[in-house]
Design an enzyme around this catalytic site. Sequence first.
Site, mmCIF file in Angstrom:
data_model
loop_
_atom_site.group_PDB
_atom_site.id
_atom_site.type_symbol
_atom_site.label_atom_id
_atom_site.label_comp_id
_atom_site.label_asym_id
_atom_site.label_seq_id
_atom_site.Cartn_x
_atom_site.Cartn_y
_atom_site.Cartn_z
ATOM 1 N N LEU A 167 0.826 -1.213 0.000
ATOM 2 C CA LEU A 167 0.000 0.000 0.000
ATOM 3 C C LEU A 167 0.851 1.251 0.000
ATOM 4 O O LEU A 167 0.424 2.303 -0.478
ATOM 5 C CB LEU A 167 -0.917 0.011 1.229
ATOM 6 N N GLY A 168 2.054 1.193 0.521
ATOM 7 C CA GLY A 168 2.931 2.351 0.580
ATOM 8 C C GLY A 168 4.164 2.031 1.397
ATOM 9 O O GLY A 168 4.220 1.032 2.113
ATOM 10 N N SER A 169 5.187 2.883 1.279
ATOM 11 C CA SER A 169 6.420 2.676 2.032
ATOM 12 C C SER A 169 7.063 4.015 2.308
ATOM 13 O O SER A 169 6.820 4.995 1.603
ATOM 14 C CB SER A 169 7.389 1.767 1.258
ATOM 15 N N GLY A 170 7.877 4.061 3.341
ATOM 16 C CA GLY A 170 8.563 5.278 3.720
ATOM 17 C C GLY A 170 9.739 4.957 4.606
ATOM 18 O O GLY A 170 10.187 3.803 4.706
ATOM 19 N N GLY A 171 10.264 5.993 5.278
ATOM 20 C CA GLY A 171 11.446 5.806 6.101
ATOM 21 C C GLY A 171 11.229 4.934 7.306
ATOM 22 O O GLY A 171 12.181 4.430 7.898
ATOM 23 N N PHE A 172 9.966 4.713 7.723
ATOM 24 C CA PHE A 172 9.709 3.952 8.948
ATOM 25 C C PHE A 172 9.126 2.573 8.646
ATOM 26 O O PHE A 172 8.707 1.872 9.546
ATOM 27 C CB PHE A 172 8.767 4.726 9.863
ATOM 28 N N GLY A 173 9.082 2.157 7.383
ATOM 29 C CA GLY A 173 8.613 0.822 7.083
ATOM 30 C C GLY A 173 7.686 0.800 5.879
ATOM 31 O O GLY A 173 7.415 1.816 5.246
ATOM 32 N N VAL A 224 3.875 -0.802 4.267
ATOM 33 C CA VAL A 224 2.529 -1.184 4.688
ATOM 34 C C VAL A 224 1.916 -2.096 3.626
ATOM 35 O O VAL A 224 1.954 -1.770 2.428
ATOM 36 C CB VAL A 224 1.630 0.042 4.918
ATOM 37 N N ASP A 256 3.616 12.686 14.294
ATOM 38 C CA ASP A 256 3.732 12.537 12.840
ATOM 39 C C ASP A 256 2.401 12.839 12.153
ATOM 40 O O ASP A 256 1.933 12.073 11.312
ATOM 41 C CB ASP A 256 4.202 11.128 12.485
#
Length: 643
Positions: free
Chosen positions: A331-337, A339, A450
């Site tokens: 579903l998405g990704s970023g600096g903290f993991g 999903v 956040d």
Amino acid sequence: MFVKLLTIVFFFSLLSQFPKSFSQILNFTYNGFRPPLTDISIQGITTVTPNGLLKLTNYTVPKTGHAFYTKPIRGHGIAFVIAPNASLPYATAGPYIGLFNIANNGDNTNHVFAVELDTIRNTEFDDTDDNHVGIDINSLESVKSSPAGWWDKKGQFKNLTLISRKRIQVWVDYDGRTHQIDVTMAPFTKDKPRKPLLSIVRDLSSVLLQDMFVGFSSATGSVQSEHFVLGWSFGVKGEAPRLALSKLPKIPKWDPKKIDIFYNDWMLMASIFFFPFLLISSLIFLVRFIVRRRRKFAEELEDWETKFGENRLKFKDLYFATEGFKEKGLLGSGGFGSVYKGVMPKTKKEIAVKRVSNKSQQGLKEFVSEIVSIGRMSHRNLVPLVGYCRRKDELLLVYDYMPNGSLDKYLYNNPEVTLDWKQRIKVIKGVASALFYLHEEWEQVVIHRDVKASNVLLDPEHNGRLGDFGLARLCGHGRDPYTTHVAGTFGYLAPDHIRTGKATTASDVFAFGVFLLEVACGRRPSQIHSESGERVLLLDWVFGLWNEGNILDAKDPNLGTAYDQREVEMVFKLGLMCSHSNPHVRPTMRQVLHFLKGDAVLPDLSPLDLCQLGMPGINHGPSESGMFTGGSSIVGSILSGGR
């Protein structure tokens, strides 16, 4: 198994002026890469095939591969990648394409120019799709990008699929006098189109050092892929020489017929000679499979976790719910993991699973304890936390799945579906209600840390629900939080949070103020100016329009005409007040909620009033008292407060 394969024929042309004494030969042509390659160095997993293909990556994941021309290029030069060194040892694989890493991406001291041919969409870099070409300057957030394709002689745009296993020609041209960069593509058998795919004017004198190295960079990630360069032509003071296309090496072919013949012969031999061996091997494989499966799903429940009971979920259930955390469910990704979407095997409940890493045992214990505590909260505008799972150094947080996704996808980059003002103000009020609950109504004070549009999810009725409590911290009412390090997202961080490292309810209010402007404007909190290349903060832009008496010009053009002007103006002014550099000026979430619901009237402040609020009798540093005093005041406020 399907494997992504990308093949290119690369041309580079440079129009520039050099000193008369400069005698270095800057032209070279490779019609294939046959040994000995004395002028090209390769690093990582890059190899040269026996028939002369420059194979940047193989099936190994996640790894990087580089190939650089070993002689430095002087002057204004551009190639597929230009770097100050003939290697990129600190670059990482995956979405960073072997160019940068999470720490230096976007740093102007990189002195790197690249043209990316990307087959994976990474939302954290604002990629448009999974088949695009982009011009990158010191960052993987392209200054300009386009779906891969070419313009035929009739002026019609034709799509090109980068992973079609077909050979593609790519031209990159840079004029050092006019500073125009052109990127052009075409199928292997076509001449160079007259109209480029990408064209932008950008002075690269600040990017390129005196000595630079040209070459290619590639990387593998979660998807197995191969990248090949068939030929490379480099030219200075004119167009790059044409390659002899007929002499270029062939790419590997996939022949299903040969596979079928081999399979049938092998089965015949196995049935006659190797059946006993096959049976024994199968038994050994079965035993090893069972052992590995048990190890794969093995979990260690420590004593301190027993009190959490049903909050802990089984990794095995989450693995099958997400079909092994496959990319199609990302579903998405970023600096903290990252999903993933999933469906629980037994209950058929739709979930969203976030995977994060934490190697600190004590920090993990405190983190799990707080997450479980937060999971006991119940509010209509919070994304319910179902539970958690811990396995080795990995932590998995499980939330209810929100079918309409995150709010940010309705705001940026000309979205196909957007929200009208009634829907947006409903989302704003919902998030405000959630923050008020976290700050004042629950048994403990919860500081989210956040708050942003990408962490606001929409349920089936498009109600805004605040989620992602991975950075949240708890403290008792009337007590100071214990956080001493900065955490959050650039553009939403309060100056006082950056300066002291302490997150408070006031720093949440600051982020909510930026969120208000984000939703009303349909813009990101910080953007790179298309012409100057400078970073522009949304706060400065909105305040500048207010100072000129045109604050409504900041509204999202996609809102149309069906909106309440007074309500929109109130949201803008409330957003600026909430994001004031002085935390004593910011309202509480209780006051914010009163303003939004109409139970209280926002003070009729002028831009000058807001600048002067809170100054008398309070010992502010320059980062706080200088807010909203000029075009770069907020940027200066954040940097001076955090360094």
